[in-house]
Design a protein around this motif. Sequence first.
Motif, PDB file in Angstrom:
ATOM      1  N   ILE A 125       0.844  -1.244  -0.172  1.00  0.00           N
ATOM      2  CA  ILE A 125       0.065  -0.069  -0.062  1.00  0.00           C
ATOM      3  C   ILE A 125       0.732   1.081  -0.023  1.00  0.00           C
ATOM      4  CG2 ILE A 125      -1.691   1.269   1.630  1.00  0.00           C
ATOM      5  CD1 ILE A 125      -2.770  -1.399   2.179  1.00  0.00           C
ATOM      6  N   VAL A 126       0.543   1.918  -0.900  1.00  0.00           N
ATOM      7  CA  VAL A 126       1.166   3.553  -0.853  1.00  0.00           C
ATOM      8  C   VAL A 126       0.339   4.515  -0.988  1.00  0.00           C
ATOM      9  CG1 VAL A 126       3.248   2.413  -2.278  1.00  0.00           C
ATOM     10  CG2 VAL A 126       1.156   3.650  -3.472  1.00  0.00           C
ATOM     11  N   TRP A 127       0.716   5.821  -0.159  1.00  0.00           N
ATOM     12  CA  TRP A 127      -0.309   6.851  -0.110  1.00  0.00           C
ATOM     13  C   TRP A 127      -0.107   7.758  -1.243  1.00  0.00           C
ATOM     14  CZ3 TRP A 127      -3.781   5.372   3.243  1.00  0.00           C
ATOM     15  CH2 TRP A 127      -4.648   6.240   3.859  1.00  0.00           C
ATOM     16  N   MET A 128      -0.978   8.225  -1.671  1.00  0.00           N
ATOM     17  CA  MET A 128      -1.256   9.370  -2.728  1.00  0.00           C
ATOM     18  C   MET A 128      -1.813  10.483  -2.390  1.00  0.00           C
ATOM     19  SD  MET A 128       0.038   7.855  -5.740  1.00  0.00           S
ATOM     20  CE  MET A 128       0.519   6.331  -6.309  1.00  0.00           C
ATOM     21  N   SER A 129      -1.652  11.681  -3.085  1.00  0.00           N
ATOM     22  CA  SER A 129      -2.198  12.850  -2.902  1.00  0.00           C
ATOM     23  C   SER A 129      -1.975  13.828  -3.964  1.00  0.00           C
ATOM     24  CB  SER A 129      -2.032  13.493  -1.782  1.00  0.00           C
ATOM     25  OG  SER A 129      -2.486  14.750  -1.254  1.00  0.00           O
ATOM     26  N   HIS A 130      -2.746  13.657  -5.179  1.00  0.00           N
ATOM     27  CA  HIS A 130      -2.167  14.411  -6.237  1.00  0.00           C
ATOM     28  C   HIS A 130      -3.423  14.454  -7.300  1.00  0.00           C
ATOM     29  CE1 HIS A 130      -1.658  11.218  -9.323  1.00  0.00           C
ATOM     30  NE2 HIS A 130      -1.623  10.186  -8.035  1.00  0.00           N
ATOM     31  N   PHE A 131      -3.380  15.631  -8.187  1.00  0.00           N
ATOM     32  CA  PHE A 131      -4.455  15.788  -9.181  1.00  0.00           C
ATOM     33  C   PHE A 131      -3.491  15.325 -10.713  1.00  0.00           C
ATOM     34  CE2 PHE A 131      -5.387  19.327  -6.626  1.00  0.00           C
ATOM     35  CZ  PHE A 131      -6.831  19.258  -6.462  1.00  0.00           C
ATOM     36  N   ASP A 132      -2.274  16.024 -10.746  1.00  0.00           N
ATOM     37  CA  ASP A 132      -1.556  15.773 -12.005  1.00  0.00           C
ATOM     38  C   ASP A 132      -0.862  14.513 -11.770  1.00  0.00           C
ATOM     39  OD1 ASP A 132      -2.246  18.391 -12.465  1.00  0.00           O
ATOM     40  OD2 ASP A 132      -0.250  19.355 -12.060  1.00  0.00           O
ATOM     41  N   GLU A 133      -0.549  13.972 -13.046  1.00  0.00           N
ATOM     42  CA  GLU A 133       0.179  12.814 -13.333  1.00  0.00           C
ATOM     43  C   GLU A 133       1.229  12.826 -14.284  1.00  0.00           C
ATOM     44  OE1 GLU A 133      -3.485  10.730 -13.916  1.00  0.00           O
ATOM     45  OE2 GLU A 133      -2.943   9.994 -15.945  1.00  0.00           O
ATOM     46  N   VAL A 134       2.169  11.823 -14.499  1.00  0.00           N
ATOM     47  CA  VAL A 134       3.054  12.070 -15.255  1.00  0.00           C
ATOM     48  C   VAL A 134       2.613  11.210 -16.523  1.00  0.00           C
ATOM     49  CG1 VAL A 134       5.496  10.914 -16.175  1.00  0.00           C
ATOM     50  CG2 VAL A 134       5.144  12.084 -13.908  1.00  0.00           C
TER      51      VAL A 134
END
Length: 509
Positions: A125-134
């Motif tokens: 499990i990883v924690w994410m917090s973003h709108f944009d992406e590569v």
Amino acid sequence: MQNGIIILDFGSQYNQLIGRRIREMEVYSEIVPFNTPLSEILEKKPKGIILSGGPSSVNAENAHLVEKELYEQGIPVLGICYGMQLTAHLLGGKVAKGEKGEYGKAHLEIVKENELLKGVYQNSIVWMSHFDEVAELPEGFELNAKSGVIASISNPDKKIYCVQFHPEVSHTEEGGKMLENFVFGICKADKNWKLTNYIEKTVAEIKEKVGTQKVILGLSGGVDSSVAAVLIHKAIGDQLNCIFVDTGLLRKDEGKKVMENYGKHFDMNIKMVDASERFLSKLAGIGDPEEKRKIIGNEFVYVFDEESKQIEGAKFLAQGTIYPDVIESQSVKGPSAVIKSHHNVGGLPEEMEFELLEPLRELFKDEVRKVGEELGIPHELVYRHPFPGPGLGIRVLGEVDAEKVRILQEADDIFIEELYKNDLYEKVSQAFVVLLPVKSVGVMGDERTYEYTAVVRSANTIDFMTATWSRLPYEFLDTVSSRIINEVRGINRVAYDISSKPPATIEWE
Ligand SMILES: Nc1ncnc2c1ncn2[C@@H]1O[C@H](COP(=O)(O)OP(=O)(O)OP(=O)(O)O)[C@@H](O)[C@H]1O
Ligand SMILES: O=c1[nH]c(=O)c2[nH+]cn([C@@H]3O[C@H](COP(=O)(O)O)[C@@H](O)[C@H]3O)c2[nH]1
Ligand SMILES: NC(=O)CC[C@H](N)C(=O)O
Ligand SMILES: [Mg+2]
């Protein structure tokens, strides 16, 4: 101090967590603003550079950028979230607005292991917090892991590693391993940092900065300012003058108790100033929490200002400000978003005659406590629950007056007394009572009552950035509730706060 890891601050709320994870590995780290000139960064001879997350978007007109040559120094780089997007953007890849972003939990599918992901198990499990992406990788980069989006890329030849998630938060299961892989495996950093180094380094810095001038320190009876006082006293001795302000918003009999305690344990100049009438009259009729916080912050500085006139050569105002006070109030060194203005940071007036001296500004509470113990400060003081400078001013919700403060003092005193009595005080991180401006109907001795509601709050946390409510025993809560309702005139109802932080905060205002 050199040969550590430099963190470039793009304003992430989690920035200091990165610093602290690295300190926990006994490696020196330093956070500097994202726009620090490359030449200055290189002077510090870093073993590695971390680009933090941040609220900005790389495609925005005034996006926060770095000099591209940063990637050409042979120094390993780790880009986290915004730092990954920035790396992709600057080196010729593409960053696009995602469809809905990702917030919280995601699973990490490793498609090609590298030094950074070495030993990390599949689907952690990883924690994410973003709108944009590569959306497109820069030339020379490979895809290492996916979640819903491109989650990790690297250019091992140039030692550039990037992750879209936040390895520094405890919810990212393998985050610690990845940071260790970066710090030791990739950067080959040395273990040479300890809290005693921190004390020595800070004492030396204070000596150098203050010289022969004098320092005024706001001493609150709390952990942070006491630790700051002992540190500064170690550096400059009697050039330090401590002022303890009775704001009229302290807990029951607190002024008296604090002065007695300091008298017993500390050999320093300490003066108590009774400013309760000033604080209460400035607050009269004001209900907005941010406005109250600013008024209280300003009033503190006016008091310090007046006191300083009596101390010749006082040039510095010292405070026990610690990291969570700073990050939620304003950008530290970079551009983060304001959550609430802690009185000692966002509450400071714009024109101030003092220069600030805040030696604990980059530490978390538990780190401050370790420094306190190392400095030999008594256990009860080091493990006292934090008490905010604005005190009961932000625990009487809405408009504050002397009568409401008195009611709250009585209720709070009962709760804390019961916690000690039941051996629960040190099992919770912070406990207090809040007085709501809400009246409700009750019945006492066959008579109708129409009185205020008190809320009992107790939180468990390590760093005060995130917290859960304490699972206190029902029997205990029952005792507290009935004692408050029976013994405090003005309260006829008690509720228990079962909100975690986030989305709530520990204090109510
Ligand atoms: N009553 C007070 N008199 C003088 N200074 C104060 C007072 N209350 C707060 N301050 C100043 O504001 C700073 C921030 O307060 P804060 O409550 O975060 O820290 P603390 O009181 O030192 O520690 P703790 O978090 O354990 O209560 C203090 O370190 C101190 O410098
Ligand atoms: O000195 C302080 N001045 C303030 O203005 C202030 N506001 C919140 N706090 C304390 O900070 C910690 C986190 O609080 P919140 O979850 O309410 O933001 C908790 O420990 C709060 O008590 C303050 N301390
Ligand atoms: N947490 C972050 O660094 C976010 C980066 C960028 N602002 C985004 O929303 O994608
Ligand atoms: Mg305090």
